[in-house]
Design an enzyme around this catalytic site. Structure first.
Site, PDB file in Angstrom:
ATOM      1  N   SER A 150     -15.626  -4.793 -14.721  1.00 57.84           N
ATOM      2  CA  SER A 150     -15.065  -3.640 -14.030  1.00 57.84           C
ATOM      3  C   SER A 150     -14.820  -2.485 -14.988  1.00 57.84           C
ATOM      4  CB  SER A 150     -13.778  -4.029 -13.321  1.00 57.84           C
ATOM      5  OG  SER A 150     -12.954  -4.759 -14.181  1.00 57.84           O
ATOM      6  N   GLU A 184     -21.876  -0.826  -7.979  1.00 60.77           N
ATOM      7  CA  GLU A 184     -21.941   0.192  -9.033  1.00 60.77           C
ATOM      8  C   GLU A 184     -22.915  -0.341 -10.084  1.00 60.77           C
ATOM      9  OE1 GLU A 184     -18.139   0.762 -11.075  1.00 60.77           O
ATOM     10  OE2 GLU A 184     -18.443   2.916 -11.095  1.00 60.77           O
TER      11      GLU A 184
HETATM   12  N1  CAA Z   1     -15.827 -12.696   3.499  1.00 56.59           N
HETATM   13  C1  CAA Z   1     -16.391 -12.370   4.676  1.00 56.59           C
HETATM   14  N2  CAA Z   1     -15.778 -11.561   5.572  1.00 56.59           N
HETATM   15  C2  CAA Z   1     -14.546 -11.082   5.265  1.00 56.59           C
HETATM   16  C3  CAA Z   1     -13.902 -11.388   4.054  1.00 56.59           C
HETATM   17  C4  CAA Z   1     -14.602 -12.231   3.154  1.00 56.59           C
HETATM   18  N3  CAA Z   1     -14.089 -12.549   1.952  1.00 56.59           N
HETATM   19  N4  CAA Z   1     -12.706 -10.755   4.015  1.00 56.59           N
HETATM   20  C5  CAA Z   1     -12.597 -10.077   5.184  1.00 56.59           C
HETATM   21  N5  CAA Z   1     -13.711 -10.270   5.927  1.00 56.59           N
HETATM   22  C6  CAA Z   1     -14.039  -9.632   7.193  1.00 56.59           C
HETATM   23  C7  CAA Z   1     -13.207 -10.166   8.338  1.00 56.59           C
HETATM   24  O1  CAA Z   1     -13.850 -11.222   8.982  1.00 56.59           O
HETATM   25  C8  CAA Z   1     -13.079  -8.945   9.237  1.00 56.59           C
HETATM   26  O2  CAA Z   1     -14.219  -8.788  10.061  1.00 56.59           O
HETATM   27  P1  CAA Z   1     -14.074  -8.012  11.470  1.00 56.59           P
HETATM   28  O3  CAA Z   1     -13.277  -6.766  11.233  1.00 56.59           O
HETATM   29  O4  CAA Z   1     -15.475  -7.736  11.882  1.00 56.59           O
HETATM   30  O5  CAA Z   1     -13.378  -8.981  12.332  1.00 56.59           O
HETATM   31  C9  CAA Z   1     -13.104  -7.768   8.294  1.00 56.59           C
HETATM   32  O6  CAA Z   1     -13.696  -8.237   7.069  1.00 56.59           O
HETATM   33  C10 CAA Z   1     -11.727  -7.270   8.037  1.00 56.59           C
HETATM   34  O7  CAA Z   1     -10.918  -8.347   7.574  1.00 56.59           O
HETATM   35  P2  CAA Z   1      -9.474  -8.717   8.106  1.00 56.59           P
HETATM   36  O8  CAA Z   1      -9.350  -8.442   9.568  1.00 56.59           O
HETATM   37  O9  CAA Z   1      -9.140 -10.062   7.603  1.00 56.59           O
HETATM   38  O10 CAA Z   1      -8.491  -7.777   7.332  1.00 56.59           O
HETATM   39  P3  CAA Z   1      -8.482  -6.228   7.170  1.00 56.59           P
HETATM   40  O11 CAA Z   1      -8.936  -5.511   8.382  1.00 56.59           O
HETATM   41  O12 CAA Z   1      -7.138  -5.962   6.621  1.00 56.59           O
HETATM   42  O13 CAA Z   1      -9.580  -5.950   6.034  1.00 56.59           O
HETATM   43  C11 CAA Z   1     -10.233  -5.772   3.799  1.00 56.59           C
HETATM   44  C12 CAA Z   1      -9.531  -6.612   4.813  1.00 56.59           C
HETATM   45  C13 CAA Z   1     -11.726  -5.706   4.113  1.00 56.59           C
HETATM   46  C14 CAA Z   1     -10.017  -6.438   2.450  1.00 56.59           C
HETATM   47  C15 CAA Z   1      -9.633  -4.307   3.852  1.00 56.59           C
HETATM   48  O14 CAA Z   1      -8.239  -4.353   3.788  1.00 56.59           O
HETATM   49  C16 CAA Z   1     -10.136  -3.424   2.754  1.00 56.59           C
HETATM   50  O15 CAA Z   1     -11.210  -2.855   2.815  1.00 56.59           O
HETATM   51  N6  CAA Z   1      -9.307  -3.292   1.679  1.00 56.59           N
HETATM   52  C17 CAA Z   1      -9.674  -2.520   0.491  1.00 56.59           C
HETATM   53  C18 CAA Z   1     -10.573  -3.338  -0.372  1.00 56.59           C
HETATM   54  C19 CAA Z   1     -10.968  -2.625  -1.612  1.00 56.59           C
HETATM   55  O16 CAA Z   1     -10.617  -1.484  -1.880  1.00 56.59           O
HETATM   56  N7  CAA Z   1     -11.735  -3.325  -2.438  1.00 56.59           N
HETATM   57  C20 CAA Z   1     -12.143  -2.826  -3.720  1.00 56.59           C
HETATM   58  C21 CAA Z   1     -11.179  -3.304  -4.750  1.00 56.59           C
HETATM   59  S1  CAA Z   1     -11.593  -2.742  -6.356  1.00 56.59           S
HETATM   60  C22 CAA Z   1     -12.716  -3.859  -6.871  1.00 56.59           C
HETATM   61  O17 CAA Z   1     -13.029  -4.841  -6.264  1.00 56.59           O
HETATM   62  C23 CAA Z   1     -13.363  -3.596  -8.158  1.00 56.59           C
HETATM   63  C24 CAA Z   1     -12.599  -3.530  -9.394  1.00 56.59           C
HETATM   64  O18 CAA Z   1     -13.254  -3.397 -10.408  1.00 56.59           O
HETATM   65  C25 CAA Z   1     -11.142  -3.630  -9.504  1.00 56.59           C
END
Ligand code: CAA
Length: 297
Positions: free
Chosen positions: A119, A152
């Site tokens: 990252s 990325e």
């Molecule tokens: N695998 C498959 N599907 C998944 C999943 C997984 N691990 N996690 C969630 N989902 C799916 C769910 O099934 C759900 O599908 P539907 O909406 O079609 O039903 C959808 O994703 C949304 O999940 P939830 O309903 O459980 O929960 P949510 O609506 O709160 O979404 C989230 C969860 C997708 C994590 C959302 O909160 C989100 O986008 N959060 C921000 C995530 C983010 O910013 N990530 C980047 C972090 S930085 C990084 O990773 C890099 C770094 O270098 C630090």
């Protein structure tokens, strides 16, 4: 022709990366030194595939096919012996990554592309541990990998253009959106994300607002899916701290200095969702969270 993928490290990122490659028909060998981590990774992949089945994005037959394409091993030497592409997803530690890349250079076929999911650690520095810097590249997925669209793609100083093209092509095949960036501390995703998270922690430290107010402002005011403090807990406060340190050291600019509250929380072992407590307490995983006692306002 890239067909065999080796993923090094079966934590949250490693299992997500293995998941998407298997979903799109690649043979995947997932390597970790801990057998229990490998077992847990396969369980997680199976559960996340069930979510995709419930959502209708894959069929139960696809899940079976995915799982049949996945192999696990505790021997990295065996796991990478036939790899066309390796994606390293171990903890953010420069010395560890350098050691692993030096071994990958010895143990993989000479034609293999060696990618890191780092990252923030310099791809150029990681590549210098190998004799094939032109085949070393950053392939930075976002968590949760099966859901987030971005990859990325980070060019090191010597990365060959054909290697970049191949990683872009593969990312598109995984139905991701690749964005090419150059090798500077934090690249783009974390260079922009981490100062926001750090500022949210400073705002909390200074008592400008409470945990829930800060997160609600960013969720409802800026349409972010998670507020910055919840997102920091989700990423891991130790990971956030280590990325900020890389940027602070790499640019020598005080604007990236980690907030003292973040430093203290990591020292106290409050690393977020994975430790059960960060800015929130997690009683039932990511879904059931309440602000940690000391941050209630
Ligand atoms: N695998 C498959 N599907 C998944 C999943 C997984 N691990 N996690 C969630 N989902 C799916 C769910 O099934 C759900 O599908 P539907 O909406 O079609 O039903 C959808 O994703 C949304 O999940 P939830 O309903 O459980 O929960 P949510 O609506 O709160 O979404 C989230 C969860 C997708 C994590 C959302 O909160 C989100 O986008 N959060 C921000 C995530 C983010 O910013 N990530 C980047 C972090 S930085 C990084 O990773 C890099 C770094 O270098 C630090």
């Amino acid at each position: 022709m890239v067909k065999n993928i080796a993923v090094i490290g079966a934590g949250a990122m490693g299992n997500g990366i293995a998941h998407v490659f298997a979903q799109f028909g690649y043979n995947v060998t997932l390597t970790d030194i801990h057998p229990a981590t490998l077992e847990k990774a396969i369980q997680t992949i199976s559960q996340n595939a069930d979510r995709q089945i419930n959502k209708g994005t894959i069929t139960p037959a696809k899940k079976d096919e995915m799982l049949s394409l996945l192999q696990t091993t505790t021997s990295m030497e065996k796991g990478v012996a036939h790899a066309d592409l390796v994606i390293e997803a171990v903890t953010e530690n420069k010395e560890l990554k350098s050691k692993i890349f030096s071994q990958l250079d010895q143990w993989t076929p000479p034609s293999a592309i060696l990618a890191s999911n780092t990252s923030s650690i310099s791809i150029t520095a990681i590549a210098s541990a190998t004799r094939r810097a032109e085949k070393v590249i950053g392939m930075h997925f976002m968590n949760p990998v099966p859901v987030m669209k971005l990859v990325e793609v980070i060019n090191g100083y010597d990365t060959a253009p054909e290697v970049t093209h191949e990683i872009v092509r593969i990312s598109k095949e995984l139905q991701k959106i690749p964005c090419i960036v150059n090798d500077y501390p934090g690249f783009i995703a974390n260079r922009i994300l981490m100062p926001m998270i750090n500022e949210a922690i400073y705002s909390l430290q200074e008592g400008v607002a409470g945990v829930e107010a800060i997160d609600t402002i960013m969720k409802t005011g800026m349409a972010h899916p998670m507020g910055p403090l919840q997102l920091a807990d989700f990423i891991g406060l130790d990971v956030c701290l280590s990325i900020l340190k890389v940027m602070h050291e790499g640019f020598g600019n005080p604007k990236y200095a980690p907030c003292p509250l973040l430093v203290n929380m990591v020292a106290a072992g409050k690393t977020g969702v994975k430790s059960g407590e960060g800015f929130y307490r997690y009683t039932g995983g990511n879904k059931q969270m309440i602000p940690a006692e000391r941050f209630k306002m």
